[in-house]
Design a protein around this motif. Sequence first.
Motif, mmCIF file in Angstrom:
data_model
loop_
_atom_site.group_PDB
_atom_site.id
_atom_site.type_symbol
_atom_site.label_atom_id
_atom_site.label_comp_id
_atom_site.label_asym_id
_atom_site.label_seq_id
_atom_site.Cartn_x
_atom_site.Cartn_y
_atom_site.Cartn_z
ATOM 1 N N UNK A 113 2.228 -0.409 -8.521
ATOM 2 C CA UNK A 113 1.649 -1.642 -7.610
ATOM 3 C C UNK A 113 0.585 -1.256 -6.806
ATOM 4 N N UNK A 114 0.328 -0.193 -6.239
ATOM 5 C CA UNK A 114 -0.727 0.369 -5.671
ATOM 6 C C UNK A 114 -2.090 0.353 -6.726
ATOM 7 N N UNK A 115 -1.873 0.727 -7.961
ATOM 8 C CA UNK A 115 -3.082 0.811 -8.804
ATOM 9 C C UNK A 115 -3.199 -0.666 -8.973
ATOM 10 N N UNK A 116 -2.345 -1.698 -9.253
ATOM 11 C CA UNK A 116 -2.741 -3.131 -9.377
ATOM 12 C C UNK A 116 -3.321 -4.006 -8.192
ATOM 13 N N UNK A 117 -3.232 -3.316 -6.910
ATOM 14 C CA UNK A 117 -3.603 -4.049 -5.879
ATOM 15 C C UNK A 117 -5.302 -4.087 -5.849
ATOM 16 N N UNK A 118 -6.024 -3.002 -6.462
ATOM 17 C CA UNK A 118 -7.433 -2.720 -6.312
ATOM 18 C C UNK A 118 -8.059 -2.045 -7.409
ATOM 19 N N UNK A 119 -9.056 -2.646 -7.495
ATOM 20 C CA UNK A 119 -9.949 -1.839 -8.946
ATOM 21 C C UNK A 119 -10.172 -0.291 -8.537
ATOM 22 N N UNK A 120 -10.504 0.394 -9.649
ATOM 23 C CA UNK A 120 -10.936 1.558 -9.357
ATOM 24 C C UNK A 120 -10.039 2.526 -8.854
ATOM 25 N N UNK A 121 -8.484 2.255 -9.277
ATOM 26 C CA UNK A 121 -7.634 3.100 -8.951
ATOM 27 C C UNK A 121 -6.777 3.578 -10.160
ATOM 28 N N UNK A 122 -6.251 4.662 -10.234
ATOM 29 C CA UNK A 122 -5.722 5.419 -11.459
ATOM 30 C C UNK A 122 -4.360 6.137 -11.079
ATOM 31 N N UNK A 123 -3.397 5.661 -11.675
ATOM 32 C CA UNK A 123 -2.021 6.597 -11.664
ATOM 33 C C UNK A 123 -2.177 8.021 -12.189
ATOM 34 N N UNK A 124 -1.836 9.126 -11.808
ATOM 35 C CA UNK A 124 -2.022 10.385 -12.163
ATOM 36 C C UNK A 124 -0.829 10.930 -12.092
ATOM 37 N N UNK A 125 -0.400 11.567 -13.367
ATOM 38 C CA UNK A 125 1.090 12.252 -13.309
ATOM 39 C C UNK A 125 0.237 13.829 -13.543
ATOM 40 N N UNK A 126 0.415 14.683 -12.602
ATOM 41 C CA UNK A 126 -0.189 15.848 -12.415
ATOM 42 C C UNK A 126 1.010 17.037 -12.677
ATOM 43 N N UNK A 127 0.817 17.698 -13.893
ATOM 44 C CA UNK A 127 1.583 18.632 -14.368
ATOM 45 C C UNK A 127 1.318 20.055 -13.543
ATOM 46 N N UNK A 128 2.020 21.024 -13.915
ATOM 47 C CA UNK A 128 1.876 22.189 -13.152
ATOM 48 C C UNK A 128 0.995 23.031 -13.820
#
Length: 96
Positions: A81-96
Amino acid sequence: MINMQVRGDLGDVVARVGSGVKWTAAFADLDPQAFPMLRALNPCGDAMFNRQQVPGLLAELERIPVALDGDWVQGARELCQVVEQAPHRYLWFVGD
């Protein structure tokens, strides 16, 4: 543990959740055609989803197998939802 966060274009962290994704072999067993987004997750690497990919990820989260369900799913939905609220946002899944 794979951590989740939303970043902007410059790498600034816009949002994050406390619960991460606990990696299990069940991720590797996902059907790549049915779960192409979730198959991108890697315990040792990063996966990034842009605004156009988020609807596909949300659809996969709706039908996620019971073996992979957990608190992280709700956290991922919130970050989508945070990504969809504004352009230039990306959801990251950060591994070890």
